[in-house]
Design an enzyme around this catalytic site. Structure first.
Site, PDB file in Angstrom:
ATOM      1  CG  ASP A  47     -22.234  -9.275 -29.999  1.00  0.00           C
ATOM      2  OD1 ASP A  47     -21.408 -10.181 -29.850  1.00  0.00           O
ATOM      3  OD2 ASP A  47     -23.006  -8.894 -29.096  1.00  0.00           O
ATOM      4  CG  ASP A 168     -27.151  -7.360 -26.224  1.00  0.00           C
ATOM      5  OD1 ASP A 168     -26.293  -6.477 -26.010  1.00  0.00           O
ATOM      6  OD2 ASP A 168     -26.967  -8.556 -25.948  1.00  0.00           O
TER       7      ASP A 168
HETATM    8  C1  FRU Z   1     -22.672 -10.836 -26.892  1.00  0.00           C
HETATM    9  C2  FRU Z   1     -22.416  -9.697 -25.902  1.00  0.00           C
HETATM   10  C3  FRU Z   1     -23.613  -8.788 -25.802  1.00  0.00           C
HETATM   11  C4  FRU Z   1     -22.993  -7.510 -25.342  1.00  0.00           C
HETATM   12  C5  FRU Z   1     -21.700  -7.501 -26.105  1.00  0.00           C
HETATM   13  C6  FRU Z   1     -20.556  -6.824 -25.425  1.00  0.00           C
HETATM   14  O1  FRU Z   1     -21.502 -11.370 -27.397  1.00  0.00           O
HETATM   15  O2  FRU Z   1     -22.065 -10.224 -24.651  1.00  0.00           O
HETATM   16  O3  FRU Z   1     -24.629  -9.267 -24.956  1.00  0.00           O
HETATM   17  O4  FRU Z   1     -23.775  -6.393 -25.604  1.00  0.00           O
HETATM   18  O5  FRU Z   1     -21.377  -8.856 -26.349  1.00  0.00           O
HETATM   19  O6  FRU Z   1     -19.455  -6.771 -26.268  1.00  0.00           O
END
Ligand code: FRU
Length: 494
Positions: A47, A168
């Protein structure tokens, strides 16, 4: 090598510099490295995080596991730009080095206040019995780009009624208060977004889940909503998130996980009810897009960046020691109850040698020999269209071809990567489609070494995908079953 739990939770300091040099060499010598997308120098990128404008520059971070192309213990990696096109590598921003983020500095966002960039992220931790305890954490970056983590987490664990899939954070300021929205899974395994309130960004009080009312179907919402974002455009509220667990429906939700938005009346956080006017719409129609986040820049533009990848699937470049990249930057706006996404105009800075053609198509296929670049921007407008379909093939040669066309009988746009070269996700199908019934077709396409982003009719639809084609498959052709006038320009990039 086998990626055991032990290997996945090794930190960058646990391996020798020879290991990193070797891995770097493998990445650099392998195929498919991008030329104008943000990509990891080794390991796995996921992300985008902390996307902000601060101290006269754009700051963009991303989720990073340095040691290989797998989801291991995550770091935040920092990139800085003056123009959203050239990105300067600032190295690791946040490492999993405290007891509140020992098993990963997970995703989060940035918020500028009092001349500082506040970073909010989820600290992922595991007990000895591998029980997950999520913390919502805070760090502050000053003008020297140095980042200091707060000693204590802001929010410990998840509230009652929610599982440990709780992460998040995104901060929204409304009427002098700060609201922190967080992606969640309820104990009944339904996706949700909950929020907290604060008047100082430090002490946070739990409120509730955002209550969704109005035009929303309650079935098929999935079990977990990741990476929530909320903003307002033209007096509408936009709630953006990445739901996991939706089942496919016709052309929709074909990827392993989705990302999209609900449109509604502006959300009043003192009440927490979101009146939805437009039900869930996917942001992108392609194969590889997830976890987007937005920010408002000093010119008032709402900018969006996404992960040009997906969780839970392999990547063709895994064998070369790296995986995934970010999308190019998009500017979003609202028109007729729909989000439009356009590549930011700054991307014109990439334009090199230019070629333009005009072709009148009458039940024929025309190869454009002038268009010979490997990586490029292509703009093509199809006008005076009649008949069954019009479209183009690209990354084409004797072995491969990728197709994008407007099927006027079915009234759909179709993206076909069935013969596009290597793939690691064939099980999710090789066609993506969406409804489309416009009179004309305008395409703005960005082709990098191993990805394509196709913006249609001023951002009405976008198809984003990785493409792993061989180096000599670079032809472009236009075709019509029926009639069309095509004006097309290719600018070489790189
Ligand atoms: C989305 C996710 C988020 C998390 C991150 C971990 O792709 O699963 O929810 O914070 O990636 O890398």
């Amino acid at each position: 090598m086998e990626w055991t739990k032990k290997e996945r939770y090794k930190k960058i300091d646990d391996v020798s510099s020879a290991y990193m040099t070797e891995l770097r060499k493998k990445v650099d010598e392998g195929p498919y490295r991008q030329t104008f997308h943000i990509q990891p120098k080794t390991g796995l990128l996921n992300d985008p995080n902390g996307f902000s404008y601060y101290n006269g520059q754009y700051h963009l971070f991303y989720q990073w596991f340095p040691l290989g192309p797998v989801h291991g213990v995550k770091y935040w990696y920092h990139m800085v730009s003056n123009n959203l096109v050239d990105w300067e590598d600032k190295g690791i921003a946040l490492s999993p080095d405290t007891k509140y983020d020992s098993h990963g500095v997970f995703s989060g966002t940035g918020f500028v206040k009092d001349d500082q960039l506040h970073l909010f992220y989820t600290g992922n931790t595991r007990t000895e019995n591998w029980k997950r305890i999520p913390y919502q954490c805070h760090a502050v970056m000053g003008k020297d780009n140095n980042i200091k983590k707060s000693q204590k987490p802001l929010i410990i664990d998840s509230p009652e009624g929610y599982t440990d899939n709780f992460r998040d954070p995104k901060i929204i300021e409304q009427n002098g208060y700060y609201y922190c929205i967080i992606g969640a899974e309820t104990s009944n395994h339904e996706g949700a977004i909950v929020y907290y309130v604060s008047d100082d960004l430090e002490k946070w009080t739990y409120q509730q889940a955002i209550e969704l009312k109005g035009n929303i179907t309650s079935e098929n919402q999935g079990f977990m909503w990741e990476c929530p974002d909320y903003f307002e455009l033209d007096n509408h509220g936009v709630l953006l998130f990445s739901p996991q667990g939706m089942t496919e429906k016709g052309d929709k939700y074909q990827n392993i996980y989705q990302s999209g938005y609900l449109l509604g009346n502006p959300l009043d956080f003192t009440k927490g009810v979101f009146h939805v006017t437009e039900d869930f719409t996917e942001l992108d129609r392609g194969f590889d897009f997830y976890a987007p986040q937005t920010m408002t820049d000093p010119n008032g533009r709402q900018l969006l960046v996404g992960w040009l990848g997906l969780p839970g699937v392999d990547c063709v470049t895994d064998e070369f020691g790296w995986a995934h990249c970010l999308t190019i930057l998009r500017e979003i706006s609202l028109k007729n109850g729909k989000i439009y996404q356009k590549p930011v105009p700054e991307l014109a800075l990439l334009r090199g040698k230019k070629n333009t053609v005009e072709i009148e198509l009458e039940n024929e296929v025309v190869i454009v020999n002038q268009f010979s670049a490997r990586t490029y921007e292509l703009q093509a407008s199809f006008t005076n269209i009649t008949g069954q379909y019009v479209g183009l093939s690209f990354r084409m040669g004797d072995k491969e071809v990728t197709n994008f066309y407007y099927d006027r009988v079915e009234k759909k746009l179709v993206f076909d990567r069935g013969q596009s070269g290597e793939t690691s996700t064939a099980e999710f199908g090789t066609l993506r489609k969406c409804d489309f019934s416009e009179e004309e077709l305008q395409i703005q396409l960005f082709m990098d070494e191993s990805s394509v982003e196709i913006f249609v009719n001023d951002g009405l639809e976008v198809f984003t995908s990785r493409l792993y084609s061989q180096v000599d498959q670079n032809q472009i052709q236009f075709y019509a079953k029926g009639h069309a006038i095509v004006t097309a320009t290719q600018w070489e990039i790189g």
